[in-house]
Write a protein that holds these residues in place. Structure first.
Motif, short mmCIF file in Angstrom:
data_model
loop_
_atom_site.label_atom_id
_atom_site.label_comp_id
_atom_site.label_asym_id
_atom_site.label_seq_id
_atom_site.Cartn_x
_atom_site.Cartn_y
_atom_site.Cartn_z
N ASP A 63 0.80 -1.23 0.00
CA ASP A 63 0.00 0.00 0.00
C ASP A 63 0.83 1.28 0.00
O ASP A 63 0.53 2.20 -0.75
N VAL A 64 1.84 1.36 0.84
CA VAL A 64 2.55 2.61 1.04
C VAL A 64 3.61 2.85 -0.03
O VAL A 64 3.61 3.91 -0.68
N MET A 65 4.51 1.92 -0.21
CA MET A 65 5.65 2.13 -1.12
C MET A 65 5.21 2.39 -2.56
O MET A 65 5.78 3.28 -3.21
N PRO A 66 4.23 1.68 -3.10
CA PRO A 66 3.82 1.99 -4.48
C PRO A 66 3.24 3.40 -4.63
O PRO A 66 3.46 4.05 -5.65
N VAL B 153 17.50 -4.18 6.78
CA VAL B 153 16.38 -4.05 7.71
C VAL B 153 15.08 -3.90 6.93
O VAL B 153 14.08 -4.54 7.23
N VAL B 154 15.11 -3.07 5.90
CA VAL B 154 13.93 -2.89 5.05
C VAL B 154 13.59 -4.19 4.33
O VAL B 154 12.43 -4.58 4.26
N ASP B 155 14.60 -4.86 3.80
CA ASP B 155 14.36 -6.13 3.11
C ASP B 155 13.72 -7.15 4.04
O ASP B 155 12.76 -7.83 3.65
N GLN C 7 15.79 0.51 -1.30
CA GLN C 7 16.97 1.33 -1.04
C GLN C 7 16.59 2.78 -0.72
O GLN C 7 17.18 3.40 0.18
N GLU C 8 15.61 3.32 -1.43
CA GLU C 8 15.19 4.69 -1.16
C GLU C 8 14.53 4.81 0.21
O GLU C 8 14.77 5.79 0.93
N LEU C 9 13.73 3.82 0.58
CA LEU C 9 13.10 3.84 1.90
C LEU C 9 14.16 3.76 2.99
O LEU C 9 14.10 4.50 3.97
N ALA C 10 15.13 2.88 2.83
CA ALA C 10 16.21 2.74 3.81
C ALA C 10 16.99 4.05 3.94
O ALA C 10 17.29 4.48 5.06
N ARG C 11 17.28 4.68 2.84
CA ARG C 11 18.02 5.94 2.87
C ARG C 11 17.19 7.03 3.56
O ARG C 11 17.70 7.78 4.39
N HIS C 12 15.90 7.08 3.26
CA HIS C 12 15.03 8.09 3.86
C HIS C 12 14.91 7.89 5.38
O HIS C 12 14.88 8.86 6.13
#
Length: 64
Positions: A23-26, A45-47, A33-38
């Motif tokens: 729901d959120v990421m799309p 951890v994100v994976d 990688q972008e979520l982890a960086r943000h």
């Protein structure tokens, strides 16, 4: 704790990783990688979260 509703369907809540992945990421056009960086966390951890191998702890909840 998992249970069944009156129709025999699984009534357990979805894993937070499923909500982020489906729901959120799309909506925000983010990849792992972008979520982890943000969030300033390691991509593993994100994976782990996205594959439902990790629960959300207090630190991750605050970052999200």
């Amino acid at each position: 704790m998992t249970g069944k509703d009156l129709f025999g369907r699984d009534s357990s809540p979805p894993h937070p990783g499923e909500i982020l992945r489906e729901d959120v990421m799309p909506c925000y056009l983010l990849d792992h990688q972008e979520l982890a960086r943000h969030l300033r966390i390691d991509v593993f951890v994100v994976d782990d979260l996205m594959t439902e191998q990790r629960d959300i702890d207090l630190d991750l909840a605050m970052r999200l």
